[in-house]
Scaffold this active site. Structure first.
Site, PDB file in Angstrom:
ATOM      1  N   THR A   1      20.110  31.965  75.953  1.00  0.00           N
ATOM      2  CA  THR A   1      19.054  31.909  76.838  1.00  0.00           C
ATOM      3  C   THR A   1      18.556  30.470  77.432  1.00  0.00           C
ATOM      4  O   THR A   1      18.313  30.327  78.807  1.00  0.00           O
ATOM      5  CB  THR A   1      17.649  32.355  75.907  1.00  0.00           C
ATOM      6  OG1 THR A   1      17.736  33.526  75.443  1.00  0.00           O
ATOM      7  CG2 THR A   1      16.391  32.338  77.219  1.00  0.00           C
TER       8      THR A   1
ATOM      9  N   SER B   1      23.444  35.233  73.884  1.00  0.00           N
ATOM     10  CA  SER B   1      23.098  35.446  72.228  1.00  0.00           C
ATOM     11  C   SER B   1      23.497  36.598  71.456  1.00  0.00           C
ATOM     12  O   SER B   1      23.874  36.681  70.474  1.00  0.00           O
ATOM     13  CB  SER B   1      21.467  35.153  72.025  1.00  0.00           C
ATOM     14  OG  SER B   1      21.114  33.725  72.658  1.00  0.00           O
TER      15      SER B   1
END
Length: 81
Positions: free
Chosen positions: A15, A62
């Site tokens: 992110t 992720s």
């Protein structure tokens, strides 16, 4: 004069390295779009307080983090920068 500490920064994506067409819209957002060098350009004064060592291990979302990738982050004994 006090010497600066050395900091190693390892880029993995996710992110924090994401980018999109707008800061308020999620359409077109892509995690892991920016490199560690791109991110460090946003904090130019960091080099004034620390010696930086950077390494881009991978630049992934992720959700794509695997056990094998996590193991590459494991510290090694007697690590020398």
């Amino acid at each position: 004069m006090k010497s600066k500490p050395t900091i190693k920064i390892i880029g993995t994506g996710g992110t924090i390295a994401g980018a999109g067409t707008s800061s308020t819209m999620t359409t077109g957002y892509q995690p892991g779009a920016l490199s560690i060098d791109d991110l460090l350009k946003e904090v130019p004064d960091l080099v004034n307080i620390a010696n930086l060592k950077v390494e881009q291990l991978f630049n992934i979302d992720s959700v794509d983090m695997t056990t094998e990738r996590l193991l590459t982050l494991k510290p090694t004994p007697n690590l020398v920068f």
